[in-house]
Design an enzyme around this catalytic site. Structure first.
Site, PDB file in Angstrom:
ATOM      1  N   CYS A 140       0.824  -1.209   0.000  1.00  9.80           N
ATOM      2  CA  CYS A 140       0.000   0.000   0.000  1.00  9.80           C
ATOM      3  C   CYS A 140       0.861   1.263   0.000  1.00  9.80           C
ATOM      4  O   CYS A 140       1.342   1.704   1.050  1.00  9.80           O
ATOM      5  CB  CYS A 140      -0.931  -0.007   1.213  1.00  9.80           C
ATOM      6  SG  CYS A 140      -2.020   1.424   1.257  1.00  9.80           S
ATOM      7  N   CYS A 143      -0.591   4.133   2.020  1.00  7.13           N
ATOM      8  CA  CYS A 143      -0.406   4.023   3.478  1.00  7.13           C
ATOM      9  C   CYS A 143       1.040   4.326   3.881  1.00  7.13           C
ATOM     10  O   CYS A 143       1.272   4.999   4.879  1.00  7.13           O
ATOM     11  CB  CYS A 143      -0.713   2.602   3.964  1.00  7.13           C
ATOM     12  SG  CYS A 143      -2.167   1.838   3.275  1.00  7.13           S
ATOM     13  N   ASP A 144       1.985   3.791   3.140  1.00  9.92           N
ATOM     14  CA  ASP A 144       3.362   3.762   3.639  1.00  9.92           C
ATOM     15  C   ASP A 144       4.370   4.603   2.845  1.00  9.92           C
ATOM     16  O   ASP A 144       5.516   4.730   3.267  1.00  9.92           O
ATOM     17  CB  ASP A 144       3.857   2.297   3.659  1.00  9.92           C
ATOM     18  CG  ASP A 144       3.030   1.450   4.622  1.00  9.92           C
ATOM     19  OD1 ASP A 144       2.610   1.994   5.660  1.00  9.92           O
ATOM     20  OD2 ASP A 144       2.788   0.267   4.332  1.00  9.92           O
TER      21      ASP A 144
END
Ligand code: NAP
Length: 316
Positions: A140, A143-144
């Protein structure tokens, strides 16, 4: 042996990602006393990430496991009940419309069911992969990605997701290698053009990852790249591998009660959560081939609970 439970449930929710928990909160507040099956990975995919910075309401960010724990507490506070069981199958009785949900712990009857079992990101299946997730291996970028500023990273895959993630990551990383097993991308033409025109993206054609290497803190520091043409190998320094080789939605247990698209995502009514079977709803990544975000899953979970509530009113 599987035991049959005596009491009929109004609503069973399967899955404890953002969609399942949000459905549970809404259904519990509507006095439907939902029974939630957690499955093996309680809290879903977010429990495998670290900090979540894009879920509204947490200006300082929140750790993925903490966010999911908070959601479970909120659902429980309003009366949702949890069963730590894995669902094996769902069937529906033709006359009564009642569902039988068979789990690792028994067989339960319910008037309505919400499937919120998510989708599992695919990984390559290399040694040490599961321990590396959250330590330089993720599926992701949204997300990261922001954790990897001014360092080289790579994306694996050649589809729209891989291209989208590669483009997104150029905001942070010093360099984004796009590792694809063929010499041609699968992504749409527009996406291909945008990606290949991006100076920070370097495609590595006919390549795959053969091994991951970590530093003394257990964080990823490099990979072994292998040619899919002649098998030659070389080491490449990257601080994070973003896997984008597709997702596998988890809905096999529902058999023919739901229709699925070519990639296996459950098909729901346009702008709704109803499946082709009355009383059976789907929410979150299991039914979302497009967005696959915690907040969009939570929104769909809310809609599924409201759709289920309306359906149950028609049965009274
Ligand atoms: P995808 O289109 O299925 O692409 C997966 C990619 O991963 C392919 O390039 C495939 O290689 C590669 N791959 C699969 N297994 C692999 C393995 N074991 N080792 C190495 N590479 C592997 O998946 P996606 O990109 O997640 O997209 C899914 C759907 O969502 C698509 O319909 C896509 O159009 C859509 N989507 C759209 C957007 C958008 O429009 N903005 C964004 C994201 C996704 P091969 O090409 O060799 O098969």
């Amino acid at each position: 042996m599987i035991q049959s439970k005596q009491m009929d449930e109004k609503l069973i929710i399967i899955g404890t990602g953002p969609a399942g928990y949000t459905a549970a909160i809404y259904a519990a507040r509507a006095d439907l006393h939902p029974l939630v099956f957690t499955g093996g990975q309680i809290g879903g995919q977010l429990t495998t990430t670290t900090e979540v910075e894009n879920f509204p309401g947490f200006p300082e960010g929140i750790m993925g496991p903490e966010l999911m724990f908070n959601m479970s507490q909120q659902a429980e506070k309003h009366g949702a009940r949890f069963a730590y069981e894995e669902v094996i199958s769902i069937t529906q009785e033709a006359c009564s419309g009642l569902f039988t949900v068979t789990t690792s712990g028994g067989a339960y009857k319910a008037e309505a069911v919400i499937i919120a079992t998510g989708a599992k990101a695919r990984y390559l299946g290399l040694d040490g992969e599961s321990e590396l997730i959250g330590h330089g291996l993720t599926a992701c970028a949204t997300c990261d990605g922001a954790f990897y500023r001014d360092v080289p990273v790579c994306v694996v895959g050649g589809g729209d997701s891989a291209c989208e993630e590669a483009n997104f990551l150029t905001r942070f990383a010093s360099k984004v290698y796009l590792i694809h097993r063929r010499d041609q991308l699968r992504a749409s033409k527009a996406m291909q053009q945008r990606t290949l025109a991006n100076e920070k993206v370097e495609p590595l054609w006919n390549s795959t990852i053969a091994a991951y290497h970590t530093d003394d803190k257990g964080e990823l520091c490099s990979i072994t790249l292998r040619s899919t043409v002649d098998g030659t190998e070389r080491e490449l320094e990257v601080k994070c591998v973003f896997m984008a080789i597709g997702h596998t939605p988890v809905s096999n247990f529902a058999g023919d009660l739901v229709d699925r698209d070519a990639a296996g995502f459950v098909i729901t009514a346009p702008n709704g959560t109803a499946t082709k079977t009355p009383g059976l709803f789907a929410a979150g990544d299991v039914a979302d081939p497009t967005y696959r975000q915690a907040i969009s899953a939570a929104g769909m979970g809310c809609r599924a609970a409201m759709d289920a509530e309306r359906y149950l009113l028609t049965r009274e």
